[in-house]
Design an enzyme around this catalytic site. Structure first.
Site, PDB file in Angstrom:
ATOM      1  N   ARG A 260       0.837  -1.194   0.000  1.00  0.00           N
ATOM      2  CA  ARG A 260       0.000   0.000   0.000  1.00  0.00           C
ATOM      3  C   ARG A 260       0.871   1.242   0.000  1.00  0.00           C
ATOM      4  NH1 ARG A 260      -4.835  -1.809   4.256  1.00  0.00           N
ATOM      5  NH2 ARG A 260      -5.237  -3.823   3.232  1.00  0.00           N
ATOM      6  N   SER A 350     -10.437  -6.295   9.978  1.00  0.00           N
ATOM      7  CA  SER A 350     -11.723  -5.755   9.544  1.00  0.00           C
ATOM      8  C   SER A 350     -12.446  -6.848   8.784  1.00  0.00           C
ATOM      9  CB  SER A 350     -11.537  -4.533   8.633  1.00  0.00           C
ATOM     10  OG  SER A 350     -11.258  -3.378   9.366  1.00  0.00           O
ATOM     11  N   ARG A 389       0.760  -6.848  12.579  1.00  0.00           N
ATOM     12  CA  ARG A 389       0.151  -6.253  13.773  1.00  0.00           C
ATOM     13  C   ARG A 389      -0.045  -7.289  14.871  1.00  0.00           C
ATOM     14  NH1 ARG A 389      -3.816  -1.150  12.548  1.00  0.00           N
ATOM     15  NH2 ARG A 389      -2.353  -0.035  11.203  1.00  0.00           N
TER      16      ARG A 389
END
Length: 427
Positions: A260, A350, A389
């Site tokens: 990204r 998510s 993470r």
């Protein structure tokens, strides 16, 4: 992508949905273009009918040896008129597509209204925050003191927002991904996929990254895109397909690097591994029957949560408000893990239900058992989990007073006998 037929029948609901996202009404603009497009279609059909009739008259007249000059002139004129209308139709079709492809999904009725992430609603907290009898450090201080996180070396070769992990921390990152994949495939019936990391425009368009979010992606000189998440190739595995209803749901998982550009993220989360240009993630994607997508959403979220439960990490689940909802999602659950080094919760997964939004862009359908025709499938995607993470969370939650990091029990089978990572482990 939105169904223009639904917008025709429900213009107020369409505008209300956009309003919940803080966007201006668009139904009137879309329907003006749509009406023009349909009017052109009707005219083309009428002209084609007249052209066919005139062509038949020409054949009949010539068969009788009679003059068909007038009819031939009419056919030529009709052809010119049709060509002009076809060009106009291409323009209106392109205009309608350009308008609708930039419009986000309509939020579900059970999504809370809000302006931004501050309006997200917490649903539950699982586990307890760890307590420490020493000064807590973050993953950067711990990893660098162990000699196992190297931001400087990464910066020399690649610039900012990259990291080199070494030795047992690199192994732990690999172990985390393996543990996640084993869980999702062995216990939750996901099929493991090793997908391409480079995709073409159509794939990025199908899942909604393109064209709106091109600046967030990396593009190659061959006009491929580096995937921002395995959601893109996994979901596109059914692009253009017509599935049989008994084969649903289809569930995929993959462990891939993700890339990204982080456009617009200058100055945000610059410390450590939280926001990188390159990171790894285990992704889950489900393709299911429209009637089952809400249940599938809960199931997918539970799969992601189970990873954190087994690692013994404290977390909470929130439902995103309309102001924080992603472009393709109609409802999203964020799982936020507790990071003691930052004294706050941070997103680690998510899980989104996109309804038929992506399926319409990809032309992904299924054939019902009890009626004719096809319908669009529903697509869902979720992190199961973001591996980098999760590594951060393990480092910070399992830190010890002497600077070492204890290995969670769930990871020990993957760590080759390593139970604690200490400075002495550095080669």
């Amino acid at each position: 992508m939105h169904d223009i037929r639904w917008i025709r029948e429900n213009p107020d609901a369409f505008d209300a949905g956009l309003g919940r996202r803080g966007l201006a009404p668009l139904s009137a603009q879309a329907l003006v273009i749509d009406t023009d497009n349909r009017t052109i279609t009707t005219k083309l059909q009428d002209l084609q009918t007249r052209r066919n009739d005139a062509s038949k008259q020409i054949g009949a007249l010539k068969g009788k040896g009679e003059d068909a000059t007038a009819q031939m002139a009419e056919v030529a004129g009709l052809k010119d008129s049709m060509t002009a209308l076809e060009e106009r139709q291409k323009e209106t079709t392109a205009a309608l597509r350009a308008l609708l492809e930039g419009v986000p999904n309509i939020p579900g009725d059970d999504v809370p209204d809000g302006v931004d992430e501050d309006d997200n609603v917490e649903l539950r907290r699982i586990g307890e925050k760890p307590t420490f009898d020493f000064e807590v450090r973050d993953h950067v201080d711990i990893g660098e003191s162990l000699g196992l996180l190297d931001f400087e070396a990464a910066s020399k070769m690649s610039g900012s927002r990259f990291v080199v992990t070494r030795g047992p921390l690199a192994r732990m990152e690999r172990a985390l991904a393996a543990m996640m994949l084993d869980l999702h495939t062995d216990e939750y019936n996901y099929t493991e996929i090793n997908p391409p990391l480079l995709v073409r425009d159509d794939a990025g368009y199908g899942t909604g990254q393109l064209p709106k979010f091109a600046d967030d992606l990396f593009r190659t000189t061959t006009d491929h895109w580096l995937i921002p998440t395995a959601e893109v190739p996994l979901t596109n595995l059914v692009a253009g397909d017509i599935l049989d209803e008994p084969d649903l749901p289809v569930r995929f998982t993959a462990h891939t690097p993700c890339f990204r550009s982080e456009a617009g993220a200058a100055g945000k989360d610059t410390r450590g591994m939280l926001r990188q240009h390159q990171f790894t993630k285990v992704e889950m994607v489900s393709i299911c029957h429209p009637d089952k997508s809400a249940d599938e959403h809960e199931r997918m979220t539970a799969c992601a949560e189970e990873v954190l439960r087994r690692l013994g990490l404290h977390y909470r689940v929130v439902v995103l408000s309309t102001g924080d909802l992603g472009f393709s999602a109609r409802k999203t659950y964020d799982i936020e893990v507790w990071l003691p080094g930052q004294d706050r919760y941070r997103e680690i997964s998510s899980c989104s239900n996109c309804g038929d939004f992506q399926a319409r862009r990809m032309r992904a359908r299924f054939r019902s058992e009890d009626r004719k025709g096809t319908d669009f499938v529903h697509t869902l995607n979720g992190s199961g989990l973001a591996v980098g993470r999760t590594l951060i969370a393990v480092i910070e939650n399992y830190q010890q007073a002497d600077g070492s990091v204890r290995v969670p029990d769930a990871l020990k089978p993957y760590m080759g006998g390593i139970e604690r990572i200490a400075a002495t482990d550095v080669a």
